[in-house]
Design an enzyme around this catalytic site. Structure first.
Site, PDB file in Angstrom:
ATOM      1  CG  HIS A  13      -1.922  -1.127   1.189  1.00 37.19           C
ATOM      2  ND1 HIS A  13      -2.820  -1.302   0.178  1.00 37.19           N
ATOM      3  CD2 HIS A  13      -2.129  -2.150   2.062  1.00 37.19           C
ATOM      4  CE1 HIS A  13      -3.559  -2.376   0.425  1.00 37.19           C
ATOM      5  NE2 HIS A  13      -3.161  -2.906   1.558  1.00 37.19           N
ATOM      6  CG  HIS A 163      -7.890  -4.139   0.831  1.00 39.38           C
ATOM      7  ND1 HIS A 163      -8.280  -3.563   2.021  1.00 39.38           N
ATOM      8  CD2 HIS A 163      -6.584  -4.483   0.981  1.00 39.38           C
ATOM      9  CE1 HIS A 163      -7.238  -3.553   2.853  1.00 39.38           C
ATOM     10  NE2 HIS A 163      -6.201  -4.106   2.250  1.00 39.38           N
ATOM     11  CG  ASP A 284      -1.897  -5.669   4.267  1.00 42.20           C
ATOM     12  OD1 ASP A 284      -1.941  -4.591   3.637  1.00 42.20           O
ATOM     13  OD2 ASP A 284      -2.744  -6.004   5.098  1.00 42.20           O
TER      14      ASP A 284
HETATM   15 MN    MN Z   1      -4.120  -4.426   2.846  1.00 41.59          MN
END
Ligand code: MN
Length: 321
Positions: A13, A163, A284
């Site tokens: 991210h 997500h 992640d």
């Molecule tokens: Mn995530």
């Protein structure tokens, strides 16, 4: 340490400076310490992020906005404008650094605008697919209004990564148990349910080549194949029919990533249930620890051929890299 297996990671991210207000809505789901610490790595597209990737053997990080982004924007025009802003921003980073891929951020408030934005990102900006952060203002992707979107995604061959995010209203089953909100459990229930709505809503009958991606080793769905098939046969489906068994859609239309799950048992379950072409490494970042994920996958009790598939070969095939 032996040579690291080359990796592509899909659920990594970043944060756009104008989107942090949406992200702040996840403060209830994350410990204050992790939330505050995440801002710096989310906004780092330079040596910090590349250093983490190098130490992990991650050749390519496919980046996506830390959610929920415009999925919680009440105004459709604002959502369209800000999604484009976000996608142009990441496209610039991808041009500067070829080791970054991208999943487009989409304004699902307007399914036609979202389809056009997906096509722009895939065709003009070098994106590999899209990430949608759960329901958009309560609208799930099996609703009829999203048929044009699935049609376009299928035509583009675009993987659509759902997500986790919070539902529009928390169901009463979580009353008095805020510890179950978010990544501990409620996101799993919410996201697995979203995927099942697509199956039982007939989305994959209408768009058989649609590609769905779920993180967190498939949000428990690989464990459920037999039970879904067995009980679907006798449930009260109120006239709904499917061309295939539920498990057949999960095997055909679903890819899962290892994001946020670092243990062999669910990995082996996902590989056995969906096939070894369908499980893809992810971390992640920065919400999970890259070193932990890498140490685990390098030592996981699977063959080196399977490890290479999970670490990069499956991602190359899915994303067309
Ligand atoms: Mn995530």
């Amino acid at each position: 340490m032996p040579d690291l297996t080359p990796k592509i990671a899909l659920e990594e991210h970043f944060m756009h400076p104008e989107m942090a207000d949406y992200w702040a809505t996840t403060r209830i789901n994350i410990s204050p310490d992790l939330f505050d610490k995440a801002h710096a790595p989310l906004t780092d597209f330079g040596d910090g992020r590349l250093g983490v990737m190098d130490a992990a053997g991650i050749d390519i990080a496919v980046l996506s906005l830390a959610g929920p982004g415009v999925q919680v924007e009440p105004n459709a025009d604002v959502a369209i404008r800000r999604a484009k802003l976000c996608n142009d921003y990441l496209a610039d980073k991808m041009r500067d650094q070829p080791r970054f891929g991208g999943l487009a951020h989409l304004p699902m408030q307007d399914p036609t605008a979202a389809s056009d934005e997906l096509e722009r990102c895939m065709t003009d900006l070098g994106y590999q697919g899209a990430m949608i952060n759960g329901a958009t203002n309560g609208a799930y992707l099996d609703e009829d209004q999203f048929s044009p979107f699935w049609e376009r995604a299928e035509a583009l061959g675009a993987p659509i990564y759902i997500h986790p995010a919070n539902p529009a209203a928390m169901p009463p089953m979580f009353d008095g148990h805020s510890e179950l909100y978010g990544p501990v459990w409620s996101w799993t229930v919410e996201t697995a349910n979203h995927a099942l709505r697509l199956i039982f809503g007939g989305v994959f009958d209408r768009y058989p080549k649609a590609k769905l991606v779920l993180g967190h080793m498939g949000e428990t769905l690989p464990f459920q194949l037999w039970r879904l098939d067995g009980r679907w046969k006798i449930c009260n489906a109120q006239g709904k029919t499917l061309k295939l068994q539920p498990s057949e859609y999960l095997k055909r239309n679903l890819w899962v990533t290892t994001s946020g799950v670092c243990s062999d048992e669910p990995l082996k379950c996902a590989l056995a249930a969906l096939g070894e072409d369908r499980v893809l490494f992810s971390v992640d970042h920065p919400f999970e620890q890259t070193k932990l994920a890498v140490d685990w996958i390098e030592a996981a009790d699977i063959s080196n051929t399977t490890r290479q598939k999970v670490c990069s070969e499956n991602a190359k095939a899915l994303l067309g890299l």
